[in-house]
Design a protein around this motif. Structure first.
Motif, mmCIF file in Angstrom:
data_model
loop_
_atom_site.group_PDB
_atom_site.id
_atom_site.type_symbol
_atom_site.label_atom_id
_atom_site.label_comp_id
_atom_site.label_asym_id
_atom_site.label_seq_id
_atom_site.Cartn_x
_atom_site.Cartn_y
_atom_site.Cartn_z
ATOM 1 N N TYR A 1 -4.331 5.951 -13.002
ATOM 2 C CA TYR A 1 -4.693 4.529 -13.000
ATOM 3 C C TYR A 1 -3.858 3.911 -11.877
ATOM 4 O O TYR A 1 -2.893 4.522 -11.401
ATOM 5 C CB TYR A 1 -4.367 3.850 -14.342
ATOM 6 C CG TYR A 1 -3.094 4.357 -14.942
ATOM 7 C CD1 TYR A 1 -3.111 5.355 -15.916
ATOM 8 C CD2 TYR A 1 -1.857 3.894 -14.489
ATOM 9 C CE1 TYR A 1 -1.922 5.853 -16.433
ATOM 10 C CE2 TYR A 1 -0.681 4.399 -15.001
ATOM 11 C CZ TYR A 1 -0.716 5.369 -15.977
ATOM 12 O OH TYR A 1 0.452 5.875 -16.486
ATOM 13 N N GLU B 1 0.834 -1.212 0.000
ATOM 14 C CA GLU B 1 0.000 0.000 0.000
ATOM 15 C C GLU B 1 0.865 1.257 0.000
ATOM 16 O O GLU B 1 0.368 2.361 0.178
ATOM 17 C CB GLU B 1 -0.893 0.016 1.242
ATOM 18 C CG GLU B 1 -1.825 -1.172 1.361
ATOM 19 C CD GLU B 1 -2.785 -1.253 0.207
ATOM 20 O OE1 GLU B 1 -2.918 -2.329 -0.375
ATOM 21 O OE2 GLU B 1 -3.387 -0.229 -0.147
ATOM 22 N N LEU C 1 -1.367 1.150 -10.248
ATOM 23 C CA LEU C 1 -0.386 0.094 -10.486
ATOM 24 C C LEU C 1 -0.185 -0.703 -9.201
ATOM 25 O O LEU C 1 -0.783 -0.393 -8.166
ATOM 26 C CB LEU C 1 0.934 0.724 -10.932
ATOM 27 C CG LEU C 1 0.869 1.594 -12.208
ATOM 28 C CD1 LEU C 1 2.182 2.319 -12.432
ATOM 29 C CD2 LEU C 1 0.510 0.748 -13.418
ATOM 30 N N GLY D 1 0.174 8.693 -13.873
ATOM 31 C CA GLY D 1 -1.134 8.723 -14.536
ATOM 32 C C GLY D 1 -2.263 8.307 -13.621
ATOM 33 O O GLY D 1 -2.032 7.740 -12.549
HETATM 34 C C1 JEH Z 1 -8.103 0.098 0.275
HETATM 35 C C2 JEH Z 1 -8.198 1.434 -0.399
HETATM 36 C C3 JEH Z 1 -8.937 2.431 0.462
HETATM 37 N N1 JEH Z 1 -6.883 1.962 -0.731
HETATM 38 C C4 JEH Z 1 -7.073 3.182 -1.508
HETATM 39 C C5 JEH Z 1 -5.780 3.759 -1.920
HETATM 40 N N2 JEH Z 1 -5.025 2.773 -2.695
HETATM 41 C C6 JEH Z 1 -3.863 3.457 -3.135
HETATM 42 C C7 JEH Z 1 -2.770 2.550 -3.617
HETATM 43 C C8 JEH Z 1 -2.938 1.818 -4.769
HETATM 44 C C9 JEH Z 1 -1.883 1.007 -5.233
HETATM 45 C C10 JEH Z 1 -0.704 0.961 -4.527
HETATM 46 C C11 JEH Z 1 0.401 0.105 -5.015
HETATM 47 N N3 JEH Z 1 1.648 0.858 -5.024
HETATM 48 C C12 JEH Z 1 2.641 0.713 -4.116
HETATM 49 C C13 JEH Z 1 3.654 1.599 -4.446
HETATM 50 C C14 JEH Z 1 3.257 2.293 -5.597
HETATM 51 C C15 JEH Z 1 3.854 3.306 -6.376
HETATM 52 C C16 JEH Z 1 3.156 3.835 -7.449
HETATM 53 C C17 JEH Z 1 1.881 3.364 -7.765
HETATM 54 C C18 JEH Z 1 1.106 3.970 -8.871
HETATM 55 N N4 JEH Z 1 -0.149 3.577 -9.159
HETATM 56 N N5 JEH Z 1 -0.629 4.346 -10.171
HETATM 57 C C19 JEH Z 1 0.301 5.233 -10.549
HETATM 58 N N6 JEH Z 1 0.150 6.178 -11.538
HETATM 59 C C20 JEH Z 1 1.430 5.027 -9.744
HETATM 60 C C21 JEH Z 1 2.612 5.813 -9.897
HETATM 61 N N7 JEH Z 1 3.529 6.495 -10.138
HETATM 62 C C22 JEH Z 1 1.299 2.332 -7.020
HETATM 63 C C23 JEH Z 1 1.983 1.814 -5.938
HETATM 64 C C24 JEH Z 1 -0.540 1.703 -3.375
HETATM 65 C C25 JEH Z 1 -1.605 2.492 -2.906
HETATM 66 C C26 JEH Z 1 -4.781 1.572 -1.903
HETATM 67 C C27 JEH Z 1 -6.089 0.993 -1.487
#
Ligand code: JEH
Length: 242
Positions: free
Chosen positions: A139, A115, A141, A137
């Protein structure tokens, strides 16, 4: 430019050594160093995550291991770093960001997973160096590694000597605030479709006007937000049709 990447999946960043970036590294234009975060764990399971305070799904990456890793990586080179932390909640990474990063001596990337990384890591290093949380972006990842590949490519191509044709970087999309128009090459006719006549006319003024019109048309259709953001003085009288 020196680039350090800290990640639990160093193999994910192997493409940084291929083609364009590989040549740039071989030419000494870019130094890329990959670091496995788990090298700074001290338990048999090489634990890098823990349950989130306050509850909620998933796990958060522990600050201790990140602190030891970043202290060691930052100290490994004398050039002052900008710490870049890809994150879904980060500021948008744009061509302007890429241009700014291309002026840096050193970029250190912290690739989160799960997370994300305990916020105190960003807060701690923000007191010593520039730290950016960026998003590539709107979306979601699974981690920061793909974002680092995107960011490093967008930045490296702007470094002098990396691209074979430096005009490419100066004239590509977003450099003049517009999307680029359609491109064509031989044959003159392909599956019944002919190359626009003007591009074969040799009339460079008409060709420039046609390309500008197609760029404006495409931008108006696909990215009206870019057109709206253009400063008034960037559109001339002939552009007013869009
Ligand atoms: C349960 C609920 C309420 N939560 C609500 C918020 N969500 C947010 C969340 C979602 C996924 C991730 C996975 N993750 C870990 C490190 C990390 C770095 C970049 C990215 C990333 N995703 N998209 C981009 N454009 C990125 C960039 N640059 C994703 C990453 C981390 C955090 C998590 C779920």
């Amino acid at each position: 430019m020196r680039i350090d990447v800290v990640t639990i999946f160093p193999g994910y960043l192997a493409p940084l050594r291929e083609s364009l970036l590989g040549r740039a590294a071989d030419a000494g234009l870019i130094e890329v160093a990959l670091h496995d975060l788990r090298s700074w764990t001290h338990d048999v399971h090489q634990t890098v995550d823990d349950a989130p305070y306050g509850g909620g799904p998933g796990m958060v990456m522990r600050p201790q291991v990140w602190g030891e890793a970043l202290d060691a990586v930052i100290a490994s080179d004398s050039r002052p770093p900008r710490l870049v932390v890809p994150a879904p909640a980060g500021r948008s990474f744009t061509q302007a960001t890429a241009r700014a990063y291309a002026t840096e001596q050193r970029l250190v990337f912290a690739c989160g997973r799960y997370e994300g990384i305990d916020q105190r890591v960003v807060d701690h290093y923000s007191r010593q160096f520039p730290v950016d949380e960026v998003s590539i972006g709107d979306y979601v990842l699974v981690g920061g590694e793909a974002a680092v590949l995107v960011i490093v490519e967008a930045v490296a191509r702007l470094l002098p000597g990396v691209l074979g044709n430096p005009r490419s970087a100066a004239e590509d999309s977003f450099s003049d605030g517009l999307l680029e128009g359609p491109a064509y090459t031989r044959p003159e006719v392909w599956r019944g479709q002919a190359v626009p006549e003007v591009l074969r006319s040799g009339n460079h003024g008409a060709i420039a006007r046609w390309r500008r019109d197609r760029a404006l048309e495409r931008t108006a259709k696909r990215r009206p937000d870019l057109l709206a953001a253009l400063p008034e003085d960037r559109l001339d009288a002939a552009d007013q049709a869009f």
